[in-house]
Design an enzyme around this catalytic site. Structure first.
Site, PDB file in Angstrom:
ATOM      1  N   GLY A   1       0.683  -1.032  -0.195  1.00 39.02           N
ATOM      2  CA  GLY A   1       0.349   0.120  -0.232  1.00 39.02           C
ATOM      3  C   GLY A   1       0.712   1.232   0.096  1.00 39.02           C
ATOM      4  O   GLY A   1       0.739   2.185   0.754  1.00 39.02           O
TER       5      GLY A   1
ATOM      6  N   ARG B   1     -14.041 -15.724 -10.215  1.00 32.29           N
ATOM      7  CA  ARG B   1     -14.329 -14.426 -10.721  1.00 32.29           C
ATOM      8  C   ARG B   1     -15.405 -12.961 -10.057  1.00 32.29           C
ATOM      9  O   ARG B   1     -15.510 -12.213  -9.575  1.00 32.29           O
ATOM     10  CB  ARG B   1     -13.802 -13.871 -11.933  1.00 32.29           C
ATOM     11  CG  ARG B   1     -12.242 -14.000 -11.749  1.00 32.29           C
ATOM     12  CD  ARG B   1     -11.445 -14.197 -12.684  1.00 32.29           C
ATOM     13  NE  ARG B   1     -10.299 -14.920 -12.776  1.00 32.29           N
ATOM     14  CZ  ARG B   1      -9.229 -14.490 -12.508  1.00 32.29           C
ATOM     15  NH1 ARG B   1      -9.087 -13.996 -11.701  1.00 32.29           N
ATOM     16  NH2 ARG B   1      -8.405 -15.114 -12.648  1.00 32.29           N
TER      17      ARG B   1
ATOM     18  N   ARG C   1      -5.243  -8.804  -8.652  1.00 29.57           N
ATOM     19  CA  ARG C   1      -6.397  -9.987  -9.077  1.00 29.57           C
ATOM     20  C   ARG C   1      -6.869  -9.693 -10.647  1.00 29.57           C
ATOM     21  O   ARG C   1      -7.269  -8.572 -11.087  1.00 29.57           O
ATOM     22  CB  ARG C   1      -7.489  -9.644  -8.828  1.00 29.57           C
ATOM     23  CG  ARG C   1      -7.443  -9.926  -7.113  1.00 29.57           C
ATOM     24  CD  ARG C   1      -7.220 -10.929  -6.986  1.00 29.57           C
ATOM     25  NE  ARG C   1      -8.391 -12.539  -7.440  1.00 29.57           N
ATOM     26  CZ  ARG C   1      -7.978 -13.780  -7.509  1.00 29.57           C
ATOM     27  NH1 ARG C   1      -7.375 -14.288  -7.075  1.00 29.57           N
ATOM     28  NH2 ARG C   1      -9.024 -14.618  -8.382  1.00 29.57           N
ATOM     29  N   ILE C   2      -6.513 -10.626 -11.683  1.00 31.63           N
ATOM     30  CA  ILE C   2      -7.138  -9.840 -12.905  1.00 31.63           C
ATOM     31  C   ILE C   2      -9.118  -9.899 -13.015  1.00 31.63           C
ATOM     32  O   ILE C   2      -9.780 -10.478 -11.851  1.00 31.63           O
ATOM     33  CB  ILE C   2      -7.070 -11.237 -13.681  1.00 31.63           C
ATOM     34  CG1 ILE C   2      -5.580 -12.018 -13.398  1.00 31.63           C
ATOM     35  CG2 ILE C   2      -7.805 -11.195 -15.138  1.00 31.63           C
ATOM     36  CD1 ILE C   2      -4.673 -11.430 -14.577  1.00 31.63           C
TER      37      ILE C   2
ATOM     38  N   HIS D   1       1.240   0.636 -13.294  1.00 33.32           N
ATOM     39  CA  HIS D   1       2.388  -0.320 -13.056  1.00 33.32           C
ATOM     40  C   HIS D   1       3.583   0.355 -13.739  1.00 33.32           C
ATOM     41  O   HIS D   1       4.137   0.371 -13.998  1.00 33.32           O
ATOM     42  CB  HIS D   1       1.718  -0.918 -15.363  1.00 33.32           C
ATOM     43  CG  HIS D   1       2.370  -2.368 -14.784  1.00 33.32           C
ATOM     44  ND1 HIS D   1       1.913  -3.123 -14.521  1.00 33.32           N
ATOM     45  CD2 HIS D   1       3.684  -2.413 -15.752  1.00 33.32           C
ATOM     46  CE1 HIS D   1       2.942  -4.614 -15.371  1.00 33.32           C
ATOM     47  NE2 HIS D   1       3.685  -3.965 -16.226  1.00 33.32           N
TER      48      HIS D   1
ATOM     49  N   GLU E   1      -7.734  -5.900 -21.526  1.00 32.20           N
ATOM     50  CA  GLU E   1      -6.343  -6.659 -21.544  1.00 32.20           C
ATOM     51  C   GLU E   1      -5.630  -6.122 -21.045  1.00 32.20           C
ATOM     52  O   GLU E   1      -5.273  -5.203 -20.306  1.00 32.20           O
ATOM     53  CB  GLU E   1      -6.054  -5.891 -23.143  1.00 32.20           C
ATOM     54  CG  GLU E   1      -4.875  -7.405 -23.217  1.00 32.20           C
ATOM     55  CD  GLU E   1      -4.408  -7.113 -25.197  1.00 32.20           C
ATOM     56  OE1 GLU E   1      -3.496  -7.621 -24.975  1.00 32.20           O
ATOM     57  OE2 GLU E   1      -4.683  -6.644 -25.878  1.00 32.20           O
TER      58      GLU E   1
ATOM     59  N   ASP F   1      -2.663  -4.666 -18.555  1.00 35.38           N
ATOM     60  CA  ASP F   1      -1.654  -3.971 -18.443  1.00 35.38           C
ATOM     61  C   ASP F   1      -1.882  -3.249 -20.041  1.00 35.38           C
ATOM     62  O   ASP F   1      -0.748  -2.930 -20.063  1.00 35.38           O
ATOM     63  CB  ASP F   1      -0.225  -3.909 -18.076  1.00 35.38           C
ATOM     64  CG  ASP F   1      -0.267  -4.802 -16.603  1.00 35.38           C
ATOM     65  OD1 ASP F   1      -0.674  -4.727 -15.859  1.00 35.38           O
ATOM     66  OD2 ASP F   1       0.531  -6.317 -16.895  1.00 35.38           O
TER      67      ASP F   1
ATOM     68  N   ALA G   1       9.419   7.285  -8.062  1.00 39.18           N
ATOM     69  CA  ALA G   1       8.580   8.053  -9.167  1.00 39.18           C
ATOM     70  C   ALA G   1       7.307   7.843  -9.340  1.00 39.18           C
ATOM     71  O   ALA G   1       6.343   7.845  -9.147  1.00 39.18           O
ATOM     72  CB  ALA G   1       9.105   7.326 -10.302  1.00 39.18           C
ATOM     73  N   GLU G   2       6.896   6.003  -9.043  1.00 40.20           N
ATOM     74  CA  GLU G   2       5.703   5.890  -8.157  1.00 40.20           C
ATOM     75  C   GLU G   2       4.697   6.745  -7.450  1.00 40.20           C
ATOM     76  O   GLU G   2       3.734   6.961  -8.142  1.00 40.20           O
ATOM     77  CB  GLU G   2       5.586   4.490  -8.384  1.00 40.20           C
ATOM     78  CG  GLU G   2       5.726   3.517 -10.071  1.00 40.20           C
ATOM     79  CD  GLU G   2       5.445   2.213  -8.909  1.00 40.20           C
ATOM     80  OE1 GLU G   2       4.588   1.286  -8.290  1.00 40.20           O
ATOM     81  OE2 GLU G   2       6.611   1.519  -9.653  1.00 40.20           O
TER      82      GLU G   2
HETATM   83  C1  GRF Z   1       3.712  -1.617  -7.425  1.00 37.42           C
HETATM   84  O1  GRF Z   1       5.264  -1.066  -7.863  1.00 37.42           O
HETATM   85  C2  GRF Z   1       2.657  -0.886  -8.784  1.00 37.42           C
HETATM   86  O2  GRF Z   1       3.159  -0.510  -9.705  1.00 37.42           O
HETATM   87  C3  GRF Z   1       2.501  -2.523  -8.509  1.00 37.42           C
HETATM   88  O3  GRF Z   1       2.198  -3.369  -7.524  1.00 37.42           O
HETATM   89  C4  GRF Z   1       3.147  -2.460  -6.782  1.00 37.42           C
HETATM   90  C5  GRF Z   1       2.430  -2.165  -5.130  1.00 37.42           C
HETATM   91  O4  GRF Z   1       3.264  -1.057  -3.785  1.00 37.42           O
HETATM   92  N1  GRF Z   1       0.994  -2.487  -9.435  1.00 37.42           N
HETATM   93  P1  GRF Z   1       2.593  -0.543  -3.513  1.00 37.42           P
HETATM   94  O5  GRF Z   1       1.542  -2.145  -2.525  1.00 37.42           O
HETATM   95  O6  GRF Z   1       1.425   0.587  -3.578  1.00 37.42           O
HETATM   96  O7  GRF Z   1       3.522  -0.322  -2.105  1.00 37.42           O
END
Ligand code: GRF
Length: 217
Positions: A14, A67, A93-94, A111, A145, A147, A175-176
């Site tokens: 998280g 699902r 999860r898909i 992603h 589809e 990602d 960066a995220e």
């Molecule tokens: C992140 O790297 C995100 O891009 C990917 O899963 C990871 C989740 O990390 N989808 P967090 O739970 O937000 O720390």
């Protein structure tokens, strides 16, 4: 300003959820996290949400027959919490086409790669194995589809000598945490929206603003 109501789907740590909660503390930020849903009861992000007074729900996929009923329960929960936009943040999860269609243009994901490179898992190890010099992360609208949805924003980081998957992952994660709040704000204000399968930006500046390359660490 009326903040848009965000629901965040998680499965683990998280830290991106934390970055969104942090950003939303700014009164000028156009969104607020009002609901967190995890498919795993042990997800660390649940405690984080609760420590900020945000309702955090466990919808354990293992307790559903398939699902469809799981996704229906997630959908119901989000609607009951008055969610307007869904942000997937490490949600492993898909999702069914039904759930994705119900939130079309209102569901985003982060992603850990520069899509369309490295869809799926183990993105950092695969980037290192290929010897790429630039790696990064992407925020995109969710489409059926995996990602592959239209890209809202990307951030690039360098690949450095001596990088391991963990070191590279840590650089991308930093960066995220900058990119996700920025990209979600674009969606929340309507500055970026899904139209005819493409992302439309209100202005040229908005199209370019979210692309950045942080200093190497
Ligand atoms: C992140 O790297 C995100 O891009 C990917 O899963 C990871 C989740 O990390 N989808 P967090 O739970 O937000 O720390």
């Amino acid at each position: 300003m009326q903040k848009r109501r965000i629901g965040v789907l998680i499965s683990g740590r998280g830290s991106n959820l934390g970055a969104l909660i942090e950003a939303a503390r700014d009164p000028g930020y156009p969104a607020e996290v009002v609901s967190v849903v995890s498919n795993r009861p042990d997800a660390k992000g649940l405690e984080l949400a609760r420590s900020h007074g945000i309702p955090a729900h466990v919808i354990d996929h293992k307790t559903f027959a398939g699902r469809d009923p799981f996704d229906q329960a997630v959908d119901r929960r989000l609607r009951d919490d008055g969610v307007e936009i869904v942000a997937c943040a490490g949600f492993m999860r898909i999702m069914t086409d039904g759930l994705i269609a119900a939130w079309a243009g209102r569901m985003v994901n982060i992603h850990p790669s520069l899509l369309p490179l490295y869809r799926g898992l183990d993105t950092h190890a695969r980037a290192l194995a290929d010897g790429v010099r630039i790696h990064g992360c992407t925020v995109h609208f969710v489409t059926p589809e995996l990602d592959s949805g239209p890209i809202i924003a990307q951030a690039a980081v360098p690949v450095l000598t001596g990088d391991t998957p963990d070191r590279l992952a840590a650089r991308v994660l930093t960066a995220e945490h900058r990119l996700y709040p920025m990209a979600l704000a674009l969606v929340a204000t309507g500055a970026a929206r899904l139209e005819g399968g493409k992302v439309r930006f209100k202005t040229k500046e908005e199209a370019g603003a979210p692309l950045f390359s942080p200093q190497p660490r």
